[in-house]
Design a protein around this motif. Sequence first.
Motif, mmCIF file in Angstrom:
data_model
loop_
_atom_site.group_PDB
_atom_site.id
_atom_site.type_symbol
_atom_site.label_atom_id
_atom_site.label_comp_id
_atom_site.label_asym_id
_atom_site.label_seq_id
_atom_site.Cartn_x
_atom_site.Cartn_y
_atom_site.Cartn_z
ATOM 1 N N ILE A 179 35.298 42.477 47.092
ATOM 2 C CA ILE A 179 36.019 43.748 47.222
ATOM 3 C C ILE A 179 36.981 43.707 48.402
ATOM 4 C CG2 ILE A 179 35.690 46.192 47.817
ATOM 5 C CD1 ILE A 179 33.044 46.013 46.147
ATOM 6 N N ALA A 180 36.513 43.156 49.525
ATOM 7 C CA ALA A 180 37.354 43.106 50.723
ATOM 8 C C ALA A 180 38.533 42.159 50.545
ATOM 9 C CB ALA A 180 36.509 42.692 51.927
ATOM 10 N N ARG A 181 38.266 40.955 50.064
ATOM 11 C CA ARG A 181 39.332 39.950 49.970
ATOM 12 C C ARG A 181 40.353 40.292 48.890
ATOM 13 N NH1 ARG A 181 37.551 33.828 49.847
ATOM 14 N NH2 ARG A 181 39.802 33.774 49.423
ATOM 15 N N ALA A 182 39.893 40.914 47.795
ATOM 16 C CA ALA A 182 40.802 41.239 46.695
ATOM 17 C C ALA A 182 41.415 42.627 46.826
ATOM 18 C CB ALA A 182 40.063 41.125 45.363
ATOM 19 N N GLY A 183 41.009 43.388 47.844
ATOM 20 C CA GLY A 183 41.545 44.730 48.036
ATOM 21 C C GLY A 183 41.198 45.673 46.905
ATOM 22 N N ARG A 226 47.019 40.343 38.364
ATOM 23 C CA ARG A 226 46.053 40.776 39.373
ATOM 24 C C ARG A 226 44.636 40.345 38.992
ATOM 25 N NH1 ARG A 226 44.064 46.716 41.258
ATOM 26 N NH2 ARG A 226 43.296 46.125 43.314
ATOM 27 N N LEU A 227 44.305 40.440 37.705
ATOM 28 C CA LEU A 227 42.988 39.979 37.258
ATOM 29 C C LEU A 227 42.805 38.502 37.587
ATOM 30 C CD1 LEU A 227 40.312 40.126 35.735
ATOM 31 C CD2 LEU A 227 41.606 39.841 33.597
ATOM 32 N N MET A 228 43.816 37.681 37.326
ATOM 33 C CA MET A 228 43.693 36.255 37.604
ATOM 34 C C MET A 228 43.524 35.985 39.094
ATOM 35 S SD MET A 228 43.591 34.995 34.656
ATOM 36 C CE MET A 228 43.950 35.569 32.997
ATOM 37 N N GLU A 229 44.183 36.745 39.925
ATOM 38 C CA GLU A 229 44.030 36.558 41.365
ATOM 39 C C GLU A 229 42.635 36.971 41.826
ATOM 40 O OE1 GLU A 229 44.782 35.754 45.405
ATOM 41 O OE2 GLU A 229 45.626 35.021 43.507
ATOM 42 N N VAL A 230 42.105 38.057 41.278
ATOM 43 C CA VAL A 230 40.740 38.462 41.617
ATOM 44 C C VAL A 230 39.755 37.376 41.188
ATOM 45 C CG1 VAL A 230 38.917 40.149 41.147
ATOM 46 C CG2 VAL A 230 41.268 40.930 41.518
ATOM 47 N N CYS A 231 39.975 36.802 40.029
ATOM 48 C CA CYS A 231 39.089 35.726 39.555
ATOM 49 C C CYS A 231 39.208 34.484 40.419
ATOM 50 C CB CYS A 231 39.400 35.398 38.094
ATOM 51 S SG CYS A 231 38.875 36.671 36.930
ATOM 52 N N ARG A 232 40.400 34.183 40.868
ATOM 53 C CA ARG A 232 40.566 33.021 41.763
ATOM 54 C C ARG A 232 39.770 33.212 43.045
ATOM 55 N NH1 ARG A 232 42.837 31.689 46.119
ATOM 56 N NH2 ARG A 232 43.840 33.730 46.389
ATOM 57 N N ILE A 233 39.817 34.419 43.596
ATOM 58 C CA ILE A 233 39.055 34.719 44.813
ATOM 59 C C ILE A 233 37.561 34.632 44.523
ATOM 60 C CG2 ILE A 233 38.497 36.542 46.476
ATOM 61 C CD1 ILE A 233 41.454 37.480 46.128
ATOM 62 N N ALA A 234 37.149 35.190 43.389
ATOM 63 C CA ALA A 234 35.730 35.130 43.018
ATOM 64 C C ALA A 234 35.260 33.691 42.887
ATOM 65 C CB ALA A 234 35.497 35.896 41.723
ATOM 66 N N ALA A 235 36.104 32.829 42.307
ATOM 67 C CA ALA A 235 35.727 31.423 42.151
ATOM 68 C C ALA A 235 35.524 30.764 43.517
ATOM 69 C CB ALA A 235 36.794 30.685 41.347
ATOM 70 N N GLU A 236 36.369 31.079 44.474
ATOM 71 C CA GLU A 236 36.204 30.528 45.822
ATOM 72 C C GLU A 236 34.882 30.966 46.440
ATOM 73 O OE1 GLU A 236 39.583 31.662 48.099
ATOM 74 O OE2 GLU A 236 41.002 30.414 46.963
#
Length: 401
Positions: free
Chosen positions: A132-136, A188-198
């Motif tokens: 939540i924090a990293r993806a805003g 935006r969904l893809m960026e949230v998923c990229r962060i989640a993968a990290e």
Amino acid sequence: MARAVLCVLDSVGCGGAPDAAAFGDQGANTLGHIAEECAMGRAEEGRSGPLRLPNLDALGLGAAIALASGVKAPGLGAGTPRGRWAAATEVSQGKDTPSGHWELAGVPVPFAWHYFPVTEPAFPAALTDALIARAGLPGILGNRHSSGMPIIRELGPEHIRTGKPICYTSADSVFQIAAHEGHFGLDRLMEVCRIAAELVHPMKVGRVIARPFVGETPDEFRRTANRRDFALPPPEPTICDRVEAVGGEVWAVGKVKDIFAGHGITTVLKAPDDMGLFDRTLEAVDRAPDGALVFANFVDFDTLYGHPRDVSGYARALEAFDARVPELLARLRPDDLLIFTADHGNDPTWVGNDHTRERVPVLMTGAATPGAIGHCGFADVAESIAAHLGLAPGRHGRSLL
């Protein structure tokens, strides 16, 4: 020079896994049970009668089912197979897409995947707080085990209203994120998923899956073809890497690139459904040069029919695929090797809505001498491809040629 074509019919297992009981799947048999339901007249939606797969059966499908599980599938197993056939047993401790595909590609999974508990919430607070924090994000919805469309129908309106993505998991090692393509945004969904993968890959969670959908009401919601898997990369070179390392091309059809985190893939072809993916496979076979590997995944068996426990739909999909097999056979060059197999089971007659631990059929034709191989391992598929393409043997498995 030779080429190889590997077609993975996602979830088309044939029962008999010796460790099925450890996964709660003792007796599961995707192909065997579908054939039995069809023969009993209990799979009549959009089709009728016994399961008819004459082209795959001619290559040894019915024989592989009988070898794997001891089940003589009604309507299958007639005559002497014209293909080279076997039943493969997995050694990786999973019944999921990465485990099956990596091992088919020559790399058994050497570690235990992380699975999220069947609790609410399913995800640890440290993980969701960081996402939540990293993806805003304003927060997340779901945070539990679920099948995809039910949770999208339930929480989709709140997601559209609040902007909170829907996060859920399953019996697989997976973190799934569903969001509306228009209201939330695909990028935006893809960026949230990229962060989640990290965040989850260091935990040995196999995949983060982006599940975009469209529609304005629960009755209208539908997932789109823009799904993407953010997968943990394999721990050592797969057959894809080995082909690429000697200058060969690897044509990935469907979600294959995502499964291998892009490693060893040179060309990607996609389509919205399995019939489209079959078209792209034919295209790849027409275009791929000597020394190439065409690696195709046909996902609809699993997602559209296995998980929703739709026996009629699964049977229809199998029959539609089988009807097109002659097109692929006709495209082969004399020295091409064609292999049909699967990555796990997803018995639509089974309890729950998750994959089932099963053996899988291995059907080889083209540059393969017809005959029975017997039992084999998933990694033997990769070693057969390697031997056919003239590559040095790998660390796991043996050639079946």
